[in-house]
Design an enzyme around this catalytic site. Structure first.
Site, PDB file in Angstrom:
ATOM      1  NE  ARG A 120      -3.544   0.657   2.400  1.00 16.75           N
ATOM      2  CZ  ARG A 120      -3.680   1.490   2.978  1.00 16.75           C
ATOM      3  NH1 ARG A 120      -3.157   0.972   4.491  1.00 16.75           N
ATOM      4  NH2 ARG A 120      -4.121   2.217   3.547  1.00 16.75           N
ATOM      5  CE  LYS A 185       1.680  -5.136   6.281  1.00 17.62           C
ATOM      6  NZ  LYS A 185       1.501  -4.283   6.050  1.00 17.62           N
ATOM      7  NE  ARG A 315       2.726   2.572  10.851  1.00 14.77           N
ATOM      8  CZ  ARG A 315       2.237   2.307   9.598  1.00 14.77           C
ATOM      9  NH1 ARG A 315       1.037   2.281   9.506  1.00 14.77           N
ATOM     10  NH2 ARG A 315       3.186   2.966   7.976  1.00 14.77           N
TER      11      ARG A 315
HETATM   12  C1  BTN Z   1       0.634  -3.269   2.182  1.00 19.06           C
HETATM   13  O1  BTN Z   1       0.500  -2.670   2.021  1.00 19.06           O
HETATM   14  O2  BTN Z   1       0.425  -4.580   3.565  1.00 19.06           O
HETATM   15  C2  BTN Z   1      -0.234  -4.609   1.226  1.00 19.06           C
HETATM   16  C3  BTN Z   1       1.183  -5.531   0.854  1.00 19.06           C
HETATM   17  C4  BTN Z   1       0.584  -6.953  -0.271  1.00 19.06           C
HETATM   18  C5  BTN Z   1       1.025  -7.199  -0.950  1.00 19.06           C
HETATM   19  C6  BTN Z   1       0.604  -8.851  -1.763  1.00 19.06           C
HETATM   20  S1  BTN Z   1       1.855  -9.957  -2.004  1.00 19.06           S
HETATM   21  C7  BTN Z   1       1.089 -10.102  -3.264  1.00 19.06           C
HETATM   22  C8  BTN Z   1       0.843  -9.329  -4.183  1.00 19.06           C
HETATM   23  N1  BTN Z   1       1.436  -9.088  -4.926  1.00 19.06           N
HETATM   24  C9  BTN Z   1       1.602  -7.582  -4.931  1.00 19.06           C
HETATM   25  O3  BTN Z   1       2.489  -6.773  -5.881  1.00 19.06           O
HETATM   26  N2  BTN Z   1       1.877  -7.466  -4.202  1.00 19.06           N
HETATM   27  C10 BTN Z   1       0.182  -7.848  -3.133  1.00 19.06           C
END
Ligand code: BTN
Length: 318
Positions: A120, A185, A315
């Site tokens: 994100r 997390k 947070r």
């Molecule tokens: C976050 O920032 O918490 C979200 C993370 C999401 C990661 C997943 S891994 C599979 C999919 N492909 C990506 O490039 N991102 C999501």
């Protein structure tokens, strides 16, 4: 044989946790021992923890379970899931976004390693080989973008429920859709959407779950993190796919209402002091769960405000 094919073959050999000498590997691949050294160096760059003992050979720090189509099909409720396993990829989300016109609802892409995994708010999602799960599912909403509001909350609840069931651990949620274990997390969700106005909305739901990521790699990640320590990646893919298809269909027909009580019951931060980060701004207050639209309820000076939007992060207060 192409380089990645050879590296994948080497991972398959090492995945049983055994010790293999440079000499026997060189014979197997019909290359020099020096070439094997280079393959091993490459696998380490992919984030694989390989031990080398002088005079003995190479081994993984622990057995590695690899994604396997037959196992996933055997463990799923529906044998006809449409999915692809691509061991090495830029990003499973990007891969699905690139193919939207050809995809059917519920199509899944999973990978062992992402070179451009994303999270994100434009952040990188660190994606070492084999130790985590990188999972994306495609969905189409005929009613357009408005029908997707709250989807990430429904997905968060679904993933939390499945991981709780499989791992028997006290997994919690952080708004809008992170998964927490032991107040750290453990997984993240990135929902990406494309749509022309008045048209169907095409959605890619990306899920990254830390399973047994080696601690030595933690310096690349900016937040405290935790591993689920769940070995069976194929079971995870099968259960997530079954549950997501069922729950997203439910969300599509009935909306978010039925997901809210579970979200609030599993909220890691309700009643706790938190900070909200919005661009350069940070405000302090108390988390009060979510409302019926999936907005964060945040209390400041005895007033509760609802916050919604992709660019806000929550947070723990210091
Ligand atoms: C976050 O920032 O918490 C979200 C993370 C999401 C990661 C997943 S891994 C599979 C999919 N492909 C990506 O490039 N991102 C999501």
């Amino acid at each position: 044989m192409k380089k990645n094919t050879q590296l994948l073959k080497l991972i398959h050999i090492l995945s049983d946790g055994g010790v293999y000498s440079g000499e026997e590997l060189a014979k197997e691949f019909n290359v020099s021992r020096m070439a094997i050294n280079k393959y091993i160096a490459n696998l380490r760059l992919w984030g694989i923890d390989i031990q080398s003992a002088r005079g003995k050979g190479y081994s993984l720090s622990s057995k590695l379970e690899l994604l396997d189509e037959q196992s996933i099909r055997a463990l799923s409720r529906a044998a006809d899931h449409s999915f692809e396993i691509i061991p090495i990829i830029d990003s499973t989300n990007q891969h699905l976004l690139n193919q939207i016109p050809n995809l059917q609802k519920g199509h899944v892409c999973v990978a062992e390693y992402q070179t451009k995994g994303r999270g994100r708010r434009g952040r990188q999602w660190y994606s070492p080989f084999g130790s985590n799960l990188y999972y994306s599912m495609y969905w189409k909403f005929d009613e357009g973008v408005a029908a997707t509001i709250g989807l990430s909350i429904a997905v968060g609840v679904t993933v939390a429920e499945q991981l709780r069931k499989l791992s028997q651990q006290d997994i919690k949620l952080k708004w809008p859709n992170d998964l927490y274990l032991n107040d750290k997390k453990m997984a993240g969700i990135l929902v990406e959407l494309t749509s022309k106005s008045g048209d169907d909305a095409h959605v890619v739901i990306g899920i990254g779950i830390n399973l047994k990521m080696p601690q030595f790699q933690s310096d690349v990640i900016t937040q405290p993190w935790e591993n689920l320590m769940f070995e069976d990646k194929n079971q995870l893919v099968a259960s997530l796919t079954d549950a997501l298809k069922e729950n997203i269909s439910h969300f599509e027909q009935k909306g978010l209402t039925d997901f809210i009580p579970t979200w609030n019951a599993l909220d890691n931060f309700t009643g706790r002091k938190v900070k909200l980060l919005m661009g350069d701004q940070a405000i302090e207050g108390t988390a009060r769960g979510i409302d019926e639209q999936g907005a964060l309820l945040f209390e400041q000076n005895n007033k509760i405000h609802a916050y919604m939007g992709g660019e806000i992060s929550l947070r723990k207060a210091d």
